[in-house]
Design a protein around this motif. Sequence first.
Motif, short mmCIF file in Angstrom:
data_model
loop_
_atom_site.label_atom_id
_atom_site.label_comp_id
_atom_site.label_asym_id
_atom_site.label_seq_id
_atom_site.Cartn_x
_atom_site.Cartn_y
_atom_site.Cartn_z
N GLU A 1 12.25 1.71 -9.92
CA GLU A 1 11.33 0.95 -9.36
C GLU A 1 11.74 -0.60 -9.50
O GLU A 1 12.19 -1.30 -10.57
N GLN B 1 8.61 1.07 2.84
CA GLN B 1 9.26 0.66 1.73
C GLN B 1 10.28 1.59 1.49
O GLN B 1 10.33 2.72 2.15
N GLY C 1 9.07 1.13 -5.66
CA GLY C 1 7.89 0.14 -6.30
C GLY C 1 7.71 -0.96 -5.49
O GLY C 1 8.30 -1.30 -4.40
N HIS C 2 6.58 -1.83 -5.92
CA HIS C 2 6.21 -2.78 -5.18
C HIS C 2 7.17 -4.01 -4.77
O HIS C 2 7.06 -4.69 -3.93
N GLY D 1 1.82 2.76 -2.86
CA GLY D 1 1.83 3.40 -4.08
C GLY D 1 1.33 4.98 -3.95
O GLY D 1 1.01 5.26 -2.88
N GLN D 2 1.50 5.89 -5.01
CA GLN D 2 1.29 7.20 -4.98
C GLN D 2 -0.20 7.69 -5.57
O GLN D 2 -0.80 8.41 -5.09
N GLY D 3 -0.95 6.36 -5.69
CA GLY D 3 -2.31 6.47 -6.32
C GLY D 3 -2.59 7.83 -7.39
O GLY D 3 -3.44 8.46 -7.20
N SER D 4 -1.64 8.29 -7.91
CA SER D 4 -1.74 9.50 -9.07
C SER D 4 -2.75 9.39 -10.00
O SER D 4 -3.19 10.50 -10.04
N ARG D 5 -2.98 8.10 -10.55
CA ARG D 5 -4.36 8.20 -11.41
C ARG D 5 -5.49 8.61 -10.73
O ARG D 5 -6.60 9.26 -11.23
N VAL E 1 -3.62 -2.74 -3.07
CA VAL E 1 -4.47 -2.11 -2.06
C VAL E 1 -5.78 -1.51 -2.93
O VAL E 1 -6.76 -1.48 -2.01
N ASP E 2 -5.76 -1.64 -4.04
CA ASP E 2 -6.97 -1.06 -4.81
C ASP E 2 -8.04 -1.98 -5.38
O ASP E 2 -9.00 -1.50 -5.80
N LYS F 1 -4.32 5.51 -0.41
CA LYS F 1 -5.37 5.06 -1.31
C LYS F 1 -6.00 3.99 -0.59
O LYS F 1 -7.36 3.91 -0.75
N MET G 1 2.68 -2.90 3.91
CA MET G 1 3.68 -1.84 3.32
C MET G 1 3.31 -0.54 3.08
O MET G 1 2.24 -0.68 2.37
N ALA H 1 0.84 -1.41 0.05
CA ALA H 1 0.06 0.11 0.08
C ALA H 1 0.98 1.12 0.04
O ALA H 1 0.57 2.34 0.73
P1 UTP Z 1 0.15 0.96 -9.06
O1 UTP Z 1 0.96 0.38 -10.08
O2 UTP Z 1 -1.34 0.70 -9.41
O3 UTP Z 1 0.54 2.28 -8.36
O4 UTP Z 1 0.45 -0.03 -7.62
P2 UTP Z 1 0.07 3.33 -7.63
O5 UTP Z 1 0.95 4.26 -7.11
O6 UTP Z 1 -1.17 2.75 -6.60
O7 UTP Z 1 -1.21 4.06 -8.54
P3 UTP Z 1 -0.75 5.09 -9.79
O8 UTP Z 1 0.10 4.40 -10.83
O9 UTP Z 1 0.19 6.22 -9.29
O10 UTP Z 1 -1.98 5.83 -10.19
C1 UTP Z 1 -0.06 -1.17 -7.49
C2 UTP Z 1 0.19 -1.62 -6.15
O11 UTP Z 1 1.22 -1.70 -5.58
C3 UTP Z 1 1.31 -0.66 -4.71
C4 UTP Z 1 0.42 0.29 -4.67
O12 UTP Z 1 0.07 0.70 -3.48
C5 UTP Z 1 -0.83 -0.83 -5.07
O13 UTP Z 1 -1.16 -1.62 -4.09
N1 UTP Z 1 2.89 -0.08 -4.81
C6 UTP Z 1 3.09 0.59 -5.93
C7 UTP Z 1 3.70 -0.09 -3.47
O14 UTP Z 1 3.18 -0.55 -2.51
N2 UTP Z 1 4.87 0.66 -3.73
C8 UTP Z 1 5.26 1.46 -4.63
O15 UTP Z 1 6.26 1.93 -4.84
C9 UTP Z 1 4.46 1.40 -5.97
#
Ligand code: UTP
Length: 448
Positions: free
Chosen positions: A361, A181, A207-208, A102-106, A237-238, A113, A150, A100
Amino acid sequence: MTYEQAKTLLAKNGQEHVLQFWNKLSKADRAALLAQIDTIDFKELKRCASLLGDTAAPAAKKGKPTAPKVAELKGAALKKAAAAGGKELAAGRVGVLLVAGGQGSRLGYDGPKGAYSIGPITGSSLFYFHARKVLALSIKYACRLPFYIMTSQGNYDATVAHFEENDYFGLDPRDVIFFKQGMWPGMTPDGKIILDAPGHIFMSPDGHGGLIGALKAGGCFADMKKRGIKTLFFFQVDNPMVEIADPAFIGLHTLEKSEYSLKLTAKREPTEGLGMVVKRDGHFDMIEYTEMTDEMNNRRTKTGDLYFKFGSPAIHVFDRAFLERLANKAMPLHLAHKKIATVDAKGRIVKPAAPNGYKFEKFIFDALPEAKGVTCFAFDRAEEFSPVKNAEGKDSPATCKADLQAKWRRQLAAAGIQVAETMPVELDPVYALDAADIAERGLVLRMG
Ligand code: UTP
């Protein structure tokens, strides 16, 4: 780290410019900059820099990909797998891993998120649905089911606060383990660390795939060992539809003695943005959708099916020992060319009109070629997958809420309760994970 130490280290690595505005910085900014420098692994930074001139897509560098065997379990085989998974859960050998960070930019939501509201009636968050499923399973199997979450450096505090404000959604806080992370500095095409303010290095989450190193650094492997955890269910998370620690999936993984198992779903259309599991040179591997050629996307079998039919929505099961083994290996790095705010020679902030730098990443599926056994398990998307990626349109809150409600209506119908399409519906996972739970407990209606 002192100024002198930072200066020597940066000079040794050709990054002296990071301290160019030192004399203009406040005491607090100086301390923060030194702390940032202290987090950088300069050996890894060299590895990042060495990739900068290499623009060939990684997929093009390897052997010819073929589609893997995908298990589509039904009847007795499905029951057998579910029983085996149930045994692992009941014995307390399973842990749940959520990425969890990610930056959820979209989606464009200002917060983690996971705190985004998705419950059609209660407005409950994505984290609520995940946590309540973990709780439901721990009740069903009378086990402790540790939940490892995470976060990024940036959303850690807000994530923990969301759980605290909601009393951990009923979970025992001792079984919810948050860990952070890592972050990487952004780089210019000529390998220089990017400053996005005179006293600040631009850094982004790693990155994940950063999960593996973060589990080690956060002491989670040690915690898992103490608890006797052998198998880890991984998800993103999404997707509030995900069947967390699905016993059949856990069971198949265990029966097949796999190190890495993946749930796969038939692609919605040939070009859908899901990663593709393939076999090549005797290994499993993932091809990102951006690296699939038109020919690969549209290739058909004799019966007219897509040859590369099943995509990966990142629902995995790992052996704990496998991830621990990988924690000692350098994972591949992926570059993203991005517009990154920077500073000019006078320290003024410049917002570029075109991509000017790189983010780095790691991806979790780069673990695939390292796995000694890999099992692919097909699942029905309508039951388990509807991610919240975009603010509107495909894979948005609106489509996710509709898919969630359609699933709940199907479960209620299977338990003999018809709910009109026009009536909003929401089920708490602790009340029912499936139709059998509803049939057993009867229906409690909450109106409005
Ligand atoms: P996404 O690839 O959908 O990226 O992450 P994001 O950051 O959530 O959304 P955008 O692309 O900016 O719109 C897939 C999963 O990997 C996690 C996210 O939280 C989500 O559960 N993730 C992604 C991380 O935990 N760390 C990261 O550095 C990137």
